[in-house]
Design a protein around this motif. Structure first.
Motif, mmCIF file in Angstrom:
data_model
loop_
_atom_site.group_PDB
_atom_site.id
_atom_site.type_symbol
_atom_site.label_atom_id
_atom_site.label_comp_id
_atom_site.label_asym_id
_atom_site.label_seq_id
_atom_site.Cartn_x
_atom_site.Cartn_y
_atom_site.Cartn_z
ATOM 1 N N ILE A 374 36.693 41.895 30.995
ATOM 2 C CA ILE A 374 37.791 41.379 29.711
ATOM 3 C C ILE A 374 38.395 40.443 29.609
ATOM 4 O O ILE A 374 38.382 40.109 27.806
ATOM 5 N N ASN A 375 38.687 39.418 30.606
ATOM 6 C CA ASN A 375 39.681 38.538 30.852
ATOM 7 C C ASN A 375 38.085 37.008 30.739
ATOM 8 O O ASN A 375 38.656 35.949 31.079
ATOM 9 N N ARG A 376 37.241 37.624 30.616
ATOM 10 C CA ARG A 376 36.026 36.446 30.593
ATOM 11 C C ARG A 376 35.864 35.985 29.388
ATOM 12 O O ARG A 376 35.406 34.744 28.722
ATOM 13 N N ALA A 377 37.132 36.607 28.294
ATOM 14 C CA ALA A 377 36.674 35.999 26.575
ATOM 15 C C ALA A 377 37.785 35.258 26.631
ATOM 16 O O ALA A 377 39.127 36.482 26.942
ATOM 17 N N ASN A 378 37.512 35.280 25.288
ATOM 18 C CA ASN A 378 39.702 34.875 24.314
ATOM 19 C C ASN A 378 39.664 36.060 24.208
ATOM 20 O O ASN A 378 39.922 36.529 22.530
ATOM 21 N N VAL A 379 40.794 37.126 24.518
ATOM 22 C CA VAL A 379 40.677 38.196 23.752
ATOM 23 C C VAL A 379 41.891 37.813 22.799
ATOM 24 O O VAL A 379 41.433 38.957 22.285
ATOM 25 N N TYR A 433 40.024 56.239 23.012
ATOM 26 C CA TYR A 433 40.168 55.123 24.307
ATOM 27 C C TYR A 433 39.370 54.076 24.709
ATOM 28 O O TYR A 433 38.304 54.055 24.165
ATOM 29 N N LEU A 434 40.587 53.088 25.294
ATOM 30 C CA LEU A 434 39.887 51.709 25.580
ATOM 31 C C LEU A 434 40.298 51.684 26.772
ATOM 32 O O LEU A 434 41.235 51.625 27.105
ATOM 33 N N TRP A 435 39.181 51.388 27.392
ATOM 34 C CA TRP A 435 39.300 51.113 29.280
ATOM 35 C C TRP A 435 38.254 49.759 29.655
ATOM 36 O O TRP A 435 37.886 50.072 28.994
ATOM 37 N N ALA A 436 39.245 49.180 30.800
ATOM 38 C CA ALA A 436 38.459 48.263 29.962
ATOM 39 C C ALA A 436 39.006 47.500 32.157
ATOM 40 O O ALA A 436 39.522 47.915 32.601
ATOM 41 N N THR A 437 37.808 46.092 32.437
ATOM 42 C CA THR A 437 37.723 45.841 34.081
ATOM 43 C C THR A 437 38.559 44.207 33.878
ATOM 44 O O THR A 437 38.144 43.853 33.063
ATOM 45 N N MET A 438 38.815 43.657 35.022
ATOM 46 C CA MET A 438 38.934 42.652 34.885
ATOM 47 C C MET A 438 39.507 42.185 36.645
ATOM 48 O O MET A 438 39.467 42.907 37.725
ATOM 49 N N ASN A 439 39.038 40.776 36.701
ATOM 50 C CA ASN A 439 38.750 40.442 37.916
ATOM 51 C C ASN A 439 40.368 38.805 38.180
ATOM 52 O O ASN A 439 39.399 38.102 37.489
ATOM 53 N N SER A 440 40.544 39.080 37.733
ATOM 54 C CA SER A 440 41.681 37.469 37.978
ATOM 55 C C SER A 440 41.162 36.307 38.872
ATOM 56 O O SER A 440 41.670 34.995 37.958
ATOM 57 N N ALA A 441 40.790 36.410 39.530
ATOM 58 C CA ALA A 441 39.829 35.631 40.639
ATOM 59 C C ALA A 441 38.875 34.738 39.809
ATOM 60 O O ALA A 441 38.274 34.165 40.505
ATOM 61 N N GLY A 444 36.492 30.689 35.293
ATOM 62 C CA GLY A 444 35.682 30.953 33.970
ATOM 63 C C GLY A 444 36.769 31.860 33.184
ATOM 64 O O GLY A 444 36.191 32.347 32.452
ATOM 65 N N VAL A 445 37.808 32.071 33.608
ATOM 66 C CA VAL A 445 38.791 33.566 33.137
ATOM 67 C C VAL A 445 39.838 32.765 32.061
ATOM 68 O O VAL A 445 40.425 32.433 32.061
ATOM 69 N N TYR A 446 40.361 33.586 30.753
ATOM 70 C CA TYR A 446 40.777 33.480 29.965
ATOM 71 C C TYR A 446 42.172 34.128 30.145
ATOM 72 O O TYR A 446 41.966 35.482 30.699
ATOM 73 N N PRO A 447 43.633 32.776 30.325
ATOM 74 C CA PRO A 447 44.502 33.927 30.645
ATOM 75 C C PRO A 447 44.603 35.282 29.323
ATOM 76 O O PRO A 447 44.278 34.776 28.296
ATOM 77 N N MET A 448 46.184 35.818 29.927
ATOM 78 C CA MET A 448 45.977 37.098 28.715
ATOM 79 C C MET A 448 47.903 36.732 28.224
ATOM 80 O O MET A 448 48.650 36.195 29.671
ATOM 81 N N ASP A 449 48.071 36.553 27.827
ATOM 82 C CA ASP A 449 49.661 36.222 27.206
ATOM 83 C C ASP A 449 50.577 37.685 27.359
ATOM 84 O O ASP A 449 49.718 38.994 27.241
ATOM 85 N N GLU A 597 47.691 35.119 34.036
ATOM 86 C CA GLU A 597 48.645 33.858 32.928
ATOM 87 C C GLU A 597 48.634 32.084 33.685
ATOM 88 O O GLU A 597 48.676 32.606 35.213
ATOM 89 N N GLU A 598 48.645 31.026 32.815
ATOM 90 C CA GLU A 598 48.918 30.045 33.881
ATOM 91 C C GLU A 598 50.333 29.597 33.968
ATOM 92 O O GLU A 598 51.333 30.153 33.432
#
Length: 598
Positions: A374-379, A433-441, A444-449, A597-598
């Motif tokens: 999910i965090n590979r795009a600008n959510v 339902y909305l279920w997602a995966t992410m890897n903050s490491a 090129g991933v986007y931060p989430m506010d 977050e950055e």
């Protein structure tokens, strides 16, 4: 020596516009049965070459679907069909077929090139490229690729990277064994450039992601996920060949897409489902290989077939996710062209439709949208006003609604029978339902506010969760035999977390970093090098590799060479080391702050 047979007849086109005009003229000649006279040698040759390579030849008494598509203004899909399906062996000439069969050639060249460039983009982002020389060597002159359609493309990329460092071709790349004329090779590249998938810079080819549209991504993924191949015999007929090579008709393709959606809605509404004792908005995160996608897939079974999966990427947009109008060229009865605009729903709206129709039928069957990476795009940009719907009340229904666009309302009323009142505003029902995966490491991933994150339940998958499933599995390294996989990865994790390296836990190695089948594969050596060692060297350690690998192994090619020579490549013990243990982290940890977050 094996000689590739292609064509030089695309040389007459100087750009894509000229190509389109020429192809349309030829399609018209086919449809009206007025081909150029054999006396017009050049035009006749171009006609025959275009007819063959774009698969416009009639078969079973049927005009090729590609002809109709071109006359309807859709040259793109026919060109992409060439990239996706053109192969050796083929029936361009009898000699070409016989020679390919005798040599054992099994190559889909254009699709293979595109797959390699896609993998380069996945691993290196917009910096990933392949040169024309590398394409020639590692696709057309690579025995491991030419004679084996089930080739390991990660190994090919590894060979390319090593070649860049050493300028020495591996033994299985044999230029003297294959003959591809320069002008034919140039036409292969020209086809790829005309597709709009690629950009060239100083002889380096890469994906032109900066100008990709939703349609471009869709067509690219359709090609790179395709592994189809026509097994030819010496007696294959033209009907058999062109039946396979032809593209589906517009109507069949549209019917397939609509049928998939309708079937998902029309399945038995009272299909039993287990209670969903999970959050409505849920994100699983953790280090690579901890089983995030696997966990979601297991939990997904609670929904039966009532789910859809989408993977976010940097160019993913609101229009792709929710839906938008798209232009579509069509023909009037008199043959005159016109442009029709049609609303096309994205995965979010498709699942919403299914959930709402279940509600209307009285069954309230649960429906799931899975979002990978999910965090590979600008959510914020992808979700847009849908973000407002993520606030759920105690029953799981959106606390707030949003106004539906006029385009969306028209589509929902005309295609799905909703009333104007039902779609004036939309909100999330409690059976969606909305279920997602992410890897903050990941790079090129986007931060989430924080505002976005607090609307989700974050579930951390610990670094050692699920490791018991792999107990008893041992692997053979070139320099160490029969070492338990869990012992190996824990020794690596322990070294990575020591004070001088101090690597964060989200970059460590989870139990499923290499899947179970690959752990016991005969090709484990190749997988270990191309997957684990490349990840450690390029993603985790970066400029700190000298503190982790044995002294002197400061480039990836040196590491691979040492490994192949059965040298211990690590500067720490791997068999009797005190293993790394995760400290106080459980899968129940709910995290909503300071993540991504950055």
């Amino acid at each position: 020596m094996y000689k590739y047979v292609f064509t030089n007849d695309f040389r007459m086109y100087n750009n894509r516009q000229e190509f389109d005009l020429g192809v349309r003229e030829i399609a018209h000649q086919i449809m009206t049965d007025h081909p150029p006279s054999p006396d017009e040698k050049s035009a006749h040759n171009v006609f025959n070459a275009t007819k063959f390579f774009l698969s416009l030849s009639s078969y079973d008494g049927h005009t090729a679907n590609g002809v109709t598509r071109i006359l309807n203004g859709d040259v793109d899909s026919v060109l992409q069909n060439l990239i996706r399906k053109f192969q050796y062996p083929n029936i361009r000439t009898n000699a070409c077929l016989q020679t390919s069969l005798d040599a054992g050639v099994e190559l889909v060249p254009l699709r293979t090139i595109l797959k390699l460039l896609y993998l380069q983009y996945i691993s290196s982002g917009t910096r990933g490229y392949i040169t024309k020389e590398e394409i020639l060597h590692f696709v057309f002159q690579n025995r491991n690729v030419v004679f084996n359609r089930n080739h390991n493309l990660l190994q090919v990329l590894q060979d390319i990277h090593q070649y860049r460092e050493t300028e020495v071709l591996p033994a299985h790349v044999t230029p003297d064994e294959f003959d591809l004329l320069d002008r034919h090779f140039s036409n292969f590249i020209k086809i790829l450039m005309y597709s709009g998938f690629l950009v060239e810079n100083s002889g380096r080819l890469s994906l032109a992601v900066g100008r990709f549209t939703e349609q471009t991504w869709t067509q690219l993924l359709k090609i790179v996920r395709d592994d189809s191949f026509l097994t030819c015999s010496r007696t294959i007929t033209e009907d058999e060949y062109f039946r396979y090579m032809d593209i589906e008709s517009d109507e069949v393709e549209e019917e397939n897409e609509e049928q998939e959606l309708e079937e998902s809605v029309e399945e038995t509404q009272d299909e039993p489902q287990a209670d969903i004792n999970k959050p409505h908005n849920r994100i699983l995160f953790g280090a690579p290989g901890t089983g995030k996608s696997f966990t979601l897939e297991e939990d997904r079974k609670l929904f039966g077939k009532k789910y859809e999966r989408v993977t976010f990427h940097p160019n993913y947009s609101y229009a792709q996710f929710v839906g938008t109008y798209k232009p579509k060229p069509k023909l009037k009865d008199n043959g005159e062209e016109y442009i029709s605009y049609e609303f096309v729903p994205g995965p979010f709206l498709r699942v919403w439709i299914q959930a709402m129709l279940s509600k209307k039928s009285g069954s309230s069957t649960n429906h799931l949208l899975i979002i990978e990476e999910i965090n590979r795009a600008n959510v914020a940009a992808v979700f847009g006003d849908v973000f407002q719907l993520l606030d759920r009340d105690g029953r799981g229904t959106s606390e707030y609604s949003i106004a539906a666009s006029e385009d969306m309302k028209d589509y929902l009323m005309k295609e799905w029978g909703f009333s104007a009142g039902e779609v004036q505003e939309i909100s999330l029902p409690n059976n969606m339902y909305l279920w997602a995966t992410m890897n903050s490491a990941d790079q090129g991933v986007y931060p989430m506010d924080t505002a976005f994150k607090r609307r989700w339940s974050f579930e951390y998958i610990g670094i050692d969760e699920g490791q018991d499933q792999l107990n008893g599995i041992t692997v053979d390294l070139s320099f160490e035999r029969e070492i338990a996989w869990n012992t190996l990865r824990k020794a690596i994790n322990k070294r990575l977390t020591e004070n001088d390296l101090n690597v964060n836990e989200d970059k460590l190695i989870g139990p499923f970093f290499i899947n179970k089948n690959d752990l016991v594969s005969e090709n484990f050596d190749s997988i270990f090098k191309s997957k684990l060692l490349m990840y450690l060297f390029e993603d985790v350690l970066k400029h700190r590799s000298g503190k982790f690998f044995a002294p002197g192994l400061n480039t990836f090619s040196k590491i691979l060479t040492a490994y192949d020579n059965k040298q211990n490549i690590f500067d720490f013990p791997i068999k009797n080391a005190i293993p790394y243990e995760a400290r106080g982290v459980t899968s129940n940890m709910l995290v909503a702050e300071n993540l991504g977050e950055e």
